[in-house]
Design an enzyme around this catalytic site. Sequence first.
Site, mmCIF file in Angstrom:
data_model
loop_
_atom_site.group_PDB
_atom_site.id
_atom_site.type_symbol
_atom_site.label_atom_id
_atom_site.label_comp_id
_atom_site.label_asym_id
_atom_site.label_seq_id
_atom_site.Cartn_x
_atom_site.Cartn_y
_atom_site.Cartn_z
ATOM 1 N N ARG A 185 0.896 -1.198 0.173
ATOM 2 C CA ARG A 185 -0.107 -0.131 0.102
ATOM 3 C C ARG A 185 0.938 1.130 -0.146
ATOM 4 N NH1 ARG A 185 -3.532 -2.438 -1.892
ATOM 5 N NH2 ARG A 185 -5.522 -2.972 -0.834
ATOM 6 N N GLU A 225 -3.707 7.507 -4.920
ATOM 7 C CA GLU A 225 -3.777 7.062 -6.067
ATOM 8 C C GLU A 225 -5.164 7.418 -6.616
ATOM 9 O OE1 GLU A 225 -3.714 2.743 -5.689
ATOM 10 O OE2 GLU A 225 -1.888 2.534 -4.988
ATOM 11 N N HIS A 267 -1.065 0.270 -10.051
ATOM 12 C CA HIS A 267 -1.973 -0.766 -8.919
ATOM 13 C C HIS A 267 -2.310 -1.704 -9.955
ATOM 14 C CE1 HIS A 267 -3.957 -0.749 -4.872
ATOM 15 N NE2 HIS A 267 -3.704 -2.058 -5.464
#
Length: 315
Positions: free
Chosen positions: A234, A263, A281
């Site tokens: 993360r 993000e 991601h």
Amino acid sequence: MASLADILVVRPMMPSVEEALAEAFTVHKLYEADDKTAFLARVGSQVRGVATNGHTGCPPEIMNKLPNLEMISSFGVGYDAIDTEDCRARGIRVSNTPDVLTDAMAETTMGLMIALCRRIPQADAYTRAGRWAAEGNFPLTGELTGRTLGILGLGRIGKEVARRAQAFKMQVVYHGRSRQKDEPYPYYASLVEMAKASDWLVCIVPGSAETDKIINDEVIDALGPQGMFVNVGRGSSVDEAALVKALQEGRIGGAALDVFEDEPNVPEALFPLDNVVLSPHQGSATHKTRWAMGDLVVRNLKAHFAGLPAITPVS
Ligand code: NAP
Ligand code: 8YV
């Protein structure tokens, strides 16, 4: 015939999930409603299940409108945006999608490591630009073989990264909150000490208050100017500003990043850096894995509404 349970779909899901939900349940799509407050006022009391993901979760202001909510089924293994304590207090069960994405994640991690080490994006650009013929061979690169890989978070994904790294003849060490007695790899009680001993550091811990900015200046400097950092866990686990500065100053050798603090916004300061590989991601983003994750979201809801325990409950 028994009536179908009402499910609130908080955010758009994959078509396979939406189709399977529509077959088994009465579906209410919150994300399609122009006036979400009015929508929740109309359907909220019927809703018994929620489908969401670990980034959007099901915020308290939505849960407050769902007095009969029993179950939140989340897409993804990480469930950072779901307040599990609050859910427990409200008697709401939560499920996630572990295991089915572990292999894809380990593959992505190794891919990022090889790309960073062997400078594959740069070599590709060099070839496409005709520089091989014009300027000669691409500069020599580093190699994974024989290097030490420190894994922060030897969980399901961390263990599969470890297996693959060993196949690449790397030495694996790890750090977590405690030693795992069944694992053969050397354990470091201190993350900083592990970073000092490692050529590569892979971060694959969940996002939590405990792991917030766990990768800080001290860890970065322990890894050092030859050290390579990979984050597939993360973005919140990294002090991103400190990492960018260390990369700019050459205080760390390089970084491969699949996850970011904010993000989908990626710090623009990373774009001109040659010692960085960036990935949007997409660690679990294969057809097979995403289908399996979606399938598990639906099967967890079906199990619950058939009176069974969820298949993969968050404990
Ligand atoms: P997992 O099996 O629960 O493993 C998590 C590991 O992190 C455990 O070994 C745990 O070890 C360690 N850990 C937890 N808190 C820690 C702390 N404060 N300090 C040090 N270590 C800590 O989970 P997983 O299935 O491997 O997934 C891990 C995470 O990867 C997910 O939560 C998610 O955030 C991320 N992820 C990212 C993607 C992507 O697309 N990039 C995809 C899937 C998952 P101890 O309990 O022994 O400390
Ligand atoms: C998901 C992830 O694809 O599982 C996780 O924790 O980060 C990814 O696999 C992402 O969360 C999309 O929901």
